[in-house]
Design a protein around this motif. Structure first.
Motif, short mmCIF file in Angstrom:
data_model
loop_
_atom_site.label_atom_id
_atom_site.label_comp_id
_atom_site.label_asym_id
_atom_site.label_seq_id
_atom_site.Cartn_x
_atom_site.Cartn_y
_atom_site.Cartn_z
N THR A 183 0.84 -1.20 0.00
CA THR A 183 0.00 0.00 0.00
C THR A 183 0.87 1.25 0.00
OG1 THR A 183 -1.83 -1.12 1.06
CG2 THR A 183 -1.77 1.26 1.30
N PHE A 184 0.63 2.11 -0.99
CA PHE A 184 1.28 3.42 -1.04
C PHE A 184 0.30 4.46 -0.49
CE2 PHE A 184 3.41 1.00 -4.40
CZ PHE A 184 4.73 1.26 -4.10
N THR A 185 0.74 5.71 -0.41
CA THR A 185 -0.14 6.74 0.16
C THR A 185 -1.47 6.83 -0.58
OG1 THR A 185 1.92 7.96 0.22
CG2 THR A 185 -0.01 9.09 1.07
N HIS A 186 -1.41 6.75 -1.90
CA HIS A 186 -2.64 7.02 -2.66
C HIS A 186 -3.28 5.80 -3.31
CE1 HIS A 186 -2.05 11.16 -1.87
NE2 HIS A 186 -0.85 11.14 -2.41
N PHE A 187 -2.65 4.65 -3.23
CA PHE A 187 -3.27 3.45 -3.82
C PHE A 187 -2.70 2.17 -3.24
CE2 PHE A 187 0.42 4.45 -6.39
CZ PHE A 187 0.97 3.22 -6.72
N HIS A 188 -3.51 1.10 -3.40
CA HIS A 188 -3.03 -0.25 -3.07
C HIS A 188 -2.46 -0.84 -4.35
CE1 HIS A 188 -5.24 -0.08 0.68
NE2 HIS A 188 -6.35 0.20 0.03
N LEU A 189 -1.46 -1.69 -4.20
CA LEU A 189 -0.85 -2.33 -5.38
C LEU A 189 -0.93 -3.85 -5.23
CD1 LEU A 189 0.82 -2.00 -8.03
CD2 LEU A 189 2.85 -2.14 -6.61
N ARG A 190 -1.33 -4.50 -6.31
CA ARG A 190 -1.28 -5.97 -6.37
C ARG A 190 -0.33 -6.31 -7.51
NH1 ARG A 190 -3.39 -5.25 -2.57
NH2 ARG A 190 -5.47 -5.62 -1.78
N LEU A 191 0.81 -6.86 -7.17
CA LEU A 191 1.83 -7.12 -8.18
C LEU A 191 1.99 -8.64 -8.33
CD1 LEU A 191 3.43 -5.04 -9.76
CD2 LEU A 191 5.18 -5.11 -7.99
N THR A 192 1.65 -9.16 -9.50
CA THR A 192 1.79 -10.61 -9.73
C THR A 192 3.23 -10.88 -10.17
OG1 THR A 192 -0.49 -10.57 -10.48
CG2 THR A 192 0.74 -12.58 -10.90
N VAL A 193 3.86 -11.84 -9.49
CA VAL A 193 5.29 -12.08 -9.74
C VAL A 193 5.46 -13.35 -10.58
CG1 VAL A 193 7.53 -12.44 -8.64
CG2 VAL A 193 5.80 -11.04 -7.50
N TYR A 194 6.18 -13.19 -11.69
CA TYR A 194 6.46 -14.33 -12.57
C TYR A 194 7.95 -14.58 -12.60
CZ TYR A 194 1.81 -14.67 -14.61
OH TYR A 194 0.48 -14.87 -14.79
N LYS A 195 8.32 -15.85 -12.76
CA LYS A 195 9.71 -16.21 -13.01
C LYS A 195 9.82 -16.50 -14.50
CE LYS A 195 13.09 -18.06 -10.01
NZ LYS A 195 13.50 -18.94 -8.98
N THR A 196 10.84 -15.97 -15.13
CA THR A 196 10.98 -16.19 -16.56
C THR A 196 12.45 -16.43 -16.90
OG1 THR A 196 10.81 -15.13 -18.70
CG2 THR A 196 10.97 -13.67 -16.84
N ASN A 197 12.69 -17.17 -18.00
CA ASN A 197 14.08 -17.38 -18.42
C ASN A 197 14.38 -16.67 -19.72
OD1 ASN A 197 14.70 -19.03 -16.24
ND2 ASN A 197 13.66 -20.75 -17.24
N GLU A 198 13.36 -15.96 -20.24
CA GLU A 198 13.59 -15.28 -21.51
C GLU A 198 14.61 -14.17 -21.33
OE1 GLU A 198 9.90 -13.93 -23.15
OE2 GLU A 198 9.07 -15.96 -23.06
N MET A 199 15.44 -13.97 -22.33
CA MET A 199 16.43 -12.89 -22.25
C MET A 199 15.70 -11.55 -22.18
SD MET A 199 19.47 -13.50 -21.87
CE MET A 199 20.19 -11.91 -22.25
#
Ligand code: SF4
Length: 324
Positions: free
Chosen positions: A277-293
Motif C-alpha cells: 500500500t502506497f499513500t494514494h493506492f493499493h498495489l497488487r503485483l503478480t510475480v512471474y519467473k521467466t528465463n527469456e532474455m
C-alpha cells in the motif's frame, strides 16, 4: 508552555542540550525524516546518518545511491532525493539561510520544514504547523472547521502565539505537548499545562477535535513483475525514472501499474502476488519467473547474493522474496 517544556522536553538525538547551539544540519535532516515517519523510527536512522555523514558537507558529497541505500525502510524516497539536492545547494552557497522564505528555495523544503528550521535552528519567531500543532491549537481554541481550512486558521492563531524570545523552544513545546499530553486519542488534560485556557476542554470537545476530513477510499492498481535469473545467479534489474513514485530506486522490471487487473502471461511461471500500500493506492503485483532474455537495454545484471547494495524499495524486496 515554556515552563512546562523546560521540565518535560523530550531528549532527542537531534536536539541541542540546554544552553547549546542547535546544529541546522541536524534540524533539517531530522525534520525531513520526520515527515510521514514516527519519532521512534527516525531516532535510529538519524543516529546512523550522522555517524556516516557527521556534517552537512559530508552528506552533500555522498552519492545519491549511498543515501538511498541508507534511507531504505524510511519510505517516501523523494524526501531523500530532495534532501540530497538541498544539501548540495547549501554546500555550494556555503551558508545556511535563516528566513523561512529563503529556506523554501531549497529543494523539497515547504512551509512546514522552512518554519521548523527557522524557529528551531535560528530562533525566528515562526511556528511550524504539523499534525501535532493543528491538533493542540484546534482543541485549545475549539476550532471546529475540518481540514484543510482548519490549517489556515491554526497558522493565523500560531503566529499570534509565536514567542519572540524563545521561538524554537515554543515550537518544540507544541510538538512535545501534542506527542506526550494532547495525544490524538485520550488527551491527558489532567496534567496539561494549558488546561485552564483550553476552550476545547471546557466544552468537552477534546476527543472530537480536530474534525476529520472525509477520506476517499484508495484505488487498487495492478501490475506484473518479472524475476529473470541467469545461470550465474544474477537477476535483471533496472532503475526507475528520477521523477515520480520511488524515483531513482532500483526495481525488478515489469508492466506499468494500472487500475485494470492483469491477465495471466504465457512463458512464465507465476510465483505469487505481492500486496503493498502506497499513500494514494493499493498495489497488487503478480510475480512471474521467466528465463527469456530481457528485451530492454535499460537494465543490468545484479548478483542475487549482494542485493543489499542496491536501493530497493520495500515493495521490490517483497517481490524479491519470491526468488528463493
Ligand atoms: S487541556 Fe486537553 S485538549 Fe486542551 S490542550 Fe491540554 S491536553 Fe489538549
Amino acid at each position: 508552555m515554556l515552563r512546562w517544556y523546560d521540565q518535560h522536553a523530550r531528549t532527542l538525538p537531534w536536539r541541542a542540550l540546554k544552553g547549546q547551539q542547535q546544529n541546522p544540519y541536524y534540524v533539517l535532516l531530522s525534520e525531513v525524516m520526520l515527515q510521514q515517519t514516527t519519532v521512534a523510527t527516525v531516532k535510529a536512522y538519524f543516529e546512523r546518518f550522522v555517524d556516516q555523514w557527521p556534517t552537512l558537507n559530508a552528506m552533500a558529497q555522498a552519492s545519491l545511491d549511498e543515501i538511498l541505500v541508507a534511507w531504505q525502510g524510511l519510505g517516501y524516497y523523494s524526501r531523500a532525493r530532495n534532501l540530497h539536492k538541498a544539501l548540495r545547494q547549501l554546500s555550494e552557497q556555503q551558508s545556511f539561510p535563516q528566513a523561512p522564505d529563503d529556506l523554501k528555495k531549497l529543494s523539497g523544503v515547504g512551509d512546514y520544514t522552512a518554519n521548523a528550521v527557522a524557529a528551531i535552528a535560528f530562533n525566528q519567531a515562526v511556528v511550524p504547523i504539523d499534525g501535532n500543532v493543528i491538533r493542540v491549537l484546534a482543541r485549545v481554541f475549539a476550532l471546529t472547521q475540518p481540514l484543510p481550512m482548519l490549517k489556515k486558521t491554526v497558522a493565523e492563531k500560531a503566529l499570534l502565539l509565536a514567542d519572540s524570545d524563545r521561538p524554537g523552544d515554543f515550537a518544540q513545546s507544541l510538538m512535545d505537548l501534542g506527542s506526550l499530553v494532547c495525544r490524538p486519542q485520550q488527551p491527558r488534560c489532567e496534567i496539561c499545562p494549558v488546561v485552564s485556557m483550553c476552550v476545547g476542554y471546557k466544552e468537552g470537545l477534546q476527543q472530537t477535535l480536530p474534525v476529520k476530513a472525509v477520506k476517499l477510499p484508495k484505488p487498487t492498481r495492478y501490475g506484473i513483475a518479472f524475476l529473470n535469473v541467469n545461470e550465474h545467479r544474477q537477476i535483471w534489474l533496472r532503475r526507475r525514472p528520477e521523477k515520480g513514485l520511488l524515483g531513482g530506486m532500483i526495481e525488478v522490471p515489469g508492466t506499468e501499474w494500472t487500475e485494470v487487473p492483469v491477465e495471466p502471461v504465457s512463458g512464465g511461471l507465476q510465483r505469487g502476488v505481492v500486496k503493498h500500500t502506497f499513500t494514494h493506492f493499493h498495489l497488487r503485483l503478480t510475480v512471474y519467473k521467466t528465463n527469456e532474455m530481457p528485451q530492454e537495454t535499460e537494465g543490468f545484471w545484479a548478483d542475487t547474493n549482494a542485493l543489499e547494495r542496491y536501493a530497493l524499495p520495500t515493495v521490490m524486496k517483497k517481490v524479491l522474496s519470491f526468488l528463493s
